[in-house]
Design a protein around this motif. Structure first.
Motif, PDB file in Angstrom:
ATOM      1  N   ALA A  16       0.831  -1.203   0.000  1.00  0.00           N
ATOM      2  CA  ALA A  16       0.000   0.000   0.000  1.00  0.00           C
ATOM      3  C   ALA A  16       0.870   1.259   0.000  1.00  0.00           C
ATOM      4  CB  ALA A  16      -0.937  -0.015   1.207  1.00  0.00           C
ATOM      5  N   VAL A  17       1.885   1.276   0.863  1.00  0.00           N
ATOM      6  CA  VAL A  17       2.786   2.434   0.935  1.00  0.00           C
ATOM      7  C   VAL A  17       3.558   2.599  -0.367  1.00  0.00           C
ATOM      8  CG1 VAL A  17       4.848   3.330   2.080  1.00  0.00           C
ATOM      9  CG2 VAL A  17       2.995   2.353   3.451  1.00  0.00           C
ATOM     10  N   MET A  18       4.007   1.501  -0.923  1.00  0.00           N
ATOM     11  CA  MET A  18       4.779   1.536  -2.160  1.00  0.00           C
ATOM     12  C   MET A  18       3.967   2.134  -3.305  1.00  0.00           C
ATOM     13  SD  MET A  18       6.746  -1.727  -3.909  1.00  0.00           S
ATOM     14  CE  MET A  18       7.615  -2.088  -2.385  1.00  0.00           C
ATOM     15  N   LEU A  19       2.716   1.710  -3.446  1.00  0.00           N
ATOM     16  CA  LEU A  19       1.866   2.220  -4.527  1.00  0.00           C
ATOM     17  C   LEU A  19       1.546   3.702  -4.334  1.00  0.00           C
ATOM     18  CD1 LEU A  19      -0.593  -0.788  -4.945  1.00  0.00           C
ATOM     19  CD2 LEU A  19       1.243  -0.097  -6.511  1.00  0.00           C
ATOM     20  N   LYS A  20       1.324   4.088  -3.105  1.00  0.00           N
ATOM     21  CA  LYS A  20       1.031   5.498  -2.831  1.00  0.00           C
ATOM     22  C   LYS A  20       2.243   6.373  -3.139  1.00  0.00           C
ATOM     23  CE  LYS A  20      -0.870   8.528   0.766  1.00  0.00           C
ATOM     24  NZ  LYS A  20      -1.411   8.563   2.159  1.00  0.00           N
ATOM     25  N   ASP A  21       3.433   5.928  -2.714  1.00  0.00           N
ATOM     26  CA  ASP A  21       4.651   6.688  -2.970  1.00  0.00           C
ATOM     27  C   ASP A  21       4.921   6.812  -4.470  1.00  0.00           C
ATOM     28  OD1 ASP A  21       5.039   7.041  -0.287  1.00  0.00           O
ATOM     29  OD2 ASP A  21       6.582   5.484  -0.085  1.00  0.00           O
ATOM     30  N   LEU A  22       4.697   5.744  -5.216  1.00  0.00           N
ATOM     31  CA  LEU A  22       4.928   5.781  -6.663  1.00  0.00           C
ATOM     32  C   LEU A  22       3.966   6.763  -7.341  1.00  0.00           C
ATOM     33  CD1 LEU A  22       5.500   1.989  -7.423  1.00  0.00           C
ATOM     34  CD2 LEU A  22       7.188   3.828  -7.642  1.00  0.00           C
ATOM     35  N   ARG A  23       2.732   6.785  -6.877  1.00  0.00           N
ATOM     36  CA  ARG A  23       1.765   7.733  -7.458  1.00  0.00           C
ATOM     37  C   ARG A  23       2.210   9.170  -7.209  1.00  0.00           C
ATOM     38  NH1 ARG A  23      -1.846  10.725  -5.151  1.00  0.00           N
ATOM     39  NH2 ARG A  23      -2.033   9.510  -3.216  1.00  0.00           N
ATOM     40  N   LYS A  24       2.659   9.439  -5.988  1.00  0.00           N
ATOM     41  CA  LYS A  24       3.099  10.801  -5.667  1.00  0.00           C
ATOM     42  C   LYS A  24       4.347  11.179  -6.454  1.00  0.00           C
ATOM     43  CE  LYS A  24       1.138  11.164  -1.008  1.00  0.00           C
ATOM     44  NZ  LYS A  24       1.447  11.360   0.435  1.00  0.00           N
ATOM     45  N   GLN A  25       5.280  10.235  -6.596  1.00  0.00           N
ATOM     46  CA  GLN A  25       6.488  10.511  -7.369  1.00  0.00           C
ATOM     47  C   GLN A  25       6.166  10.808  -8.824  1.00  0.00           C
ATOM     48  OE1 GLN A  25       9.168   7.171  -6.807  1.00  0.00           O
ATOM     49  NE2 GLN A  25       9.025   7.317  -4.570  1.00  0.00           N
ATOM     50  N   ALA A  26       5.083  10.211  -9.317  1.00  0.00           N
ATOM     51  CA  ALA A  26       4.670  10.459 -10.701  1.00  0.00           C
ATOM     52  C   ALA A  26       3.904  11.764 -10.843  1.00  0.00           C
ATOM     53  CB  ALA A  26       3.814   9.298 -11.205  1.00  0.00           C
ATOM     54  N   GLY A  27       3.649  12.434  -9.722  1.00  0.00           N
ATOM     55  CA  GLY A  27       2.933  13.708  -9.760  1.00  0.00           C
ATOM     56  C   GLY A  27       1.465  13.562 -10.084  1.00  0.00           C
ATOM     57  N   LEU A  28       0.867  12.426  -9.705  1.00  0.00           N
ATOM     58  CA  LEU A  28      -0.538  12.170 -10.014  1.00  0.00           C
ATOM     59  C   LEU A  28      -1.389  12.230  -8.753  1.00  0.00           C
ATOM     60  CD1 LEU A  28      -0.143   9.099 -12.410  1.00  0.00           C
ATOM     61  CD2 LEU A  28      -0.720  11.448 -13.065  1.00  0.00           C
ATOM     62  N   SER A  29      -2.565  12.804  -8.877  1.00  0.00           N
ATOM     63  CA  SER A  29      -3.542  12.726  -7.796  1.00  0.00           C
ATOM     64  C   SER A  29      -4.244  11.371  -7.882  1.00  0.00           C
ATOM     65  CB  SER A  29      -4.576  13.842  -7.925  1.00  0.00           C
ATOM     66  OG  SER A  29      -5.358  13.649  -9.103  1.00  0.00           O
ATOM     67  N   GLY A  30      -4.936  11.016  -6.817  1.00  0.00           N
ATOM     68  CA  GLY A  30      -5.690   9.776  -6.844  1.00  0.00           C
ATOM     69  C   GLY A  30      -6.746   9.782  -7.932  1.00  0.00           C
ATOM     70  N   ALA A  31      -7.352  10.941  -8.154  1.00  0.00           N
ATOM     71  CA  ALA A  31      -8.402  11.049  -9.170  1.00  0.00           C
ATOM     72  C   ALA A  31      -7.832  10.848 -10.573  1.00  0.00           C
ATOM     73  CB  ALA A  31      -9.082  12.409  -9.057  1.00  0.00           C
ATOM     74  N   ARG A  32      -6.673  11.468 -10.856  1.00  0.00           N
ATOM     75  CA  ARG A  32      -6.074  11.323 -12.194  1.00  0.00           C
ATOM     76  C   ARG A  32      -5.618   9.887 -12.443  1.00  0.00           C
ATOM     77  NH1 ARG A  32      -1.427  15.339 -13.367  1.00  0.00           N
ATOM     78  NH2 ARG A  32      -1.553  14.255 -15.387  1.00  0.00           N
ATOM     79  N   LEU A  33      -5.055   9.271 -11.420  1.00  0.00           N
ATOM     80  CA  LEU A  33      -4.627   7.883 -11.578  1.00  0.00           C
ATOM     81  C   LEU A  33      -5.830   6.982 -11.803  1.00  0.00           C
ATOM     82  CD1 LEU A  33      -2.460   5.709 -11.541  1.00  0.00           C
ATOM     83  CD2 LEU A  33      -2.674   5.619  -9.042  1.00  0.00           C
ATOM     84  N   ALA A  34      -6.912   7.254 -11.106  1.00  0.00           N
ATOM     85  CA  ALA A  34      -8.120   6.442 -11.258  1.00  0.00           C
ATOM     86  C   ALA A  34      -8.619   6.469 -12.698  1.00  0.00           C
ATOM     87  CB  ALA A  34      -9.209   6.938 -10.303  1.00  0.00           C
ATOM     88  N   VAL A  35      -8.574   7.650 -13.324  1.00  0.00           N
ATOM     89  CA  VAL A  35      -9.013   7.774 -14.719  1.00  0.00           C
ATOM     90  C   VAL A  35      -8.093   6.973 -15.635  1.00  0.00           C
ATOM     91  CG1 VAL A  35      -9.302   9.378 -16.640  1.00  0.00           C
ATOM     92  CG2 VAL A  35     -10.132  10.000 -14.364  1.00  0.00           C
ATOM     93  N   ARG A  36      -6.792   7.097 -15.423  1.00  0.00           N
ATOM     94  CA  ARG A  36      -5.826   6.379 -16.256  1.00  0.00           C
ATOM     95  C   ARG A  36      -5.972   4.862 -16.135  1.00  0.00           C
ATOM     96  NH1 ARG A  36       0.218   9.015 -16.184  1.00  0.00           N
ATOM     97  NH2 ARG A  36      -0.313  11.150 -16.821  1.00  0.00           N
TER      98      ARG A  36
END
Length: 278
Positions: A16-36
């Motif tokens: 869970a922590v790993m996925l959250k950190d990767l999303r933040k490093q990619a500069g994505l919000s949860g909403a933008r990642l959800a769409v992708r």
């Protein structure tokens, strides 16, 4: 299929922590990642908060949405596969209570159509006489024993549901292990021979003279092709990953080719029961 209990316990939160950190490093919000990913934002949030266990497909979609490099993908997928395995330590199972465990098993059995049991050292409760069940849980707190025996016996009704299919592979060691006095052991073996006559139950016996495996052995159960458990003296591991389940199914099929079924199995069981009676 080796596993480390402590590592399994940590794998879910670490993923869970790993996925959250990767999303933040990619500069994505949860909403933008959800769409992708074509995954709902609420599900992304629950995955990152370790509120739900993501499937391997979920993790693959998230990694694609993030645009993770191959090395990171390999590392995260290895962690995701480990997170699909749940470790239930013996002490934790005792704290939970035998009745809770029996309730969980009854629920699992209700939604399963095909059961495969490999029994290495003892009979399973589904095949056991009341005396055998009582002795097998004699180590449990006395306050839990009576209720657990009753629930185990109630669960045996699932054997008579003709819509369900059962295959039990039992080693000679499991059949003949002298858990009870000789006359009671003979009755326990008689029960195995009797159940082997039922049309939806196959009882396969693996005599000690047969060398049927070059791999370390453990008791395990596979429920359909979606969940499996492996039991050791330290606890039990629950596997949901399709690759792990397929590995156990292949192992089971290999053992099955060495087992005696039908009249051959019943003849051997009757011989062992008679040996106890003598």
């Amino acid at each position: 299929m080796a596993f480390e209990p402590d590592r399994l316990d940590r794998s879910g939160p670490e993923l869970a922590v790993m996925l959250k950190d990767l999303r933040k490093q990619a500069g994505l919000s949860g909403a933008r990642l959800a769409v992708r990913c074509n995954i709902s934002q609420s599900k992304i949030s629950r995955i990152e908060g370790n509120k739900i266990r993501p499937s391997l497909v979920d993790v693959e979609q998230i990694l694609m949405g993030i645009g993770a490099p191959p090395g990171v993908v390999a590392e995260v997928m290895a962690m995701a596969r480990m997170a699909q395995t749940e470790w239930q330590g013996r002490r934790a199972l005792h704290r939970k209570g035998l009745d809770k465990k029996q309730g969980e098993l009854a629920g699992l059995e209700a939604v399963t159509s095909e059961f495969r049991y490999f029994l290495l050292s003892m009979n399973t409760g589904l095949l056991a006489t009341p005396e055998y069940i009582r002795e097998s849980i004699s180590h449990a707190p006395p306050t839990q024993q009576a209720k657990a025996v009753g629930m185990k016996l109630e669960r045996q009704a699932v054997l008579f549901d003709r819509t369900k299919r059962f295959t039990f592979l039992i080693t000679e060691q499991a059949v003949r292990y002298p858990l009870l006095p000789p006359d009671a052991m003979a009755m326990q073996i008689d029960r195995l021979a009797s159940l082997a006559l039922q049309v939806n139950i196959r009882v396969g016996v693996l005599p000690m003279r047969v060398k049927f495996s070059n791999t370390p052995l453990s008791t395990f159960t596979v429920y359909d092709d979606r969940l499996a458990t492996i039991e050791t003296d330290l606890g039990a591991a629950v596997f949901r990953n399709p690759g792990d389940i397929r590995s156990l199914l292949d192992r089971f099929a290999g053992y099955e080719t060495h087992a005696l079924f039908g009249g051959d199995a019943r003849s051997l069981l009757n011989e062992w029961a008679w040996a106890f009676r003598q």
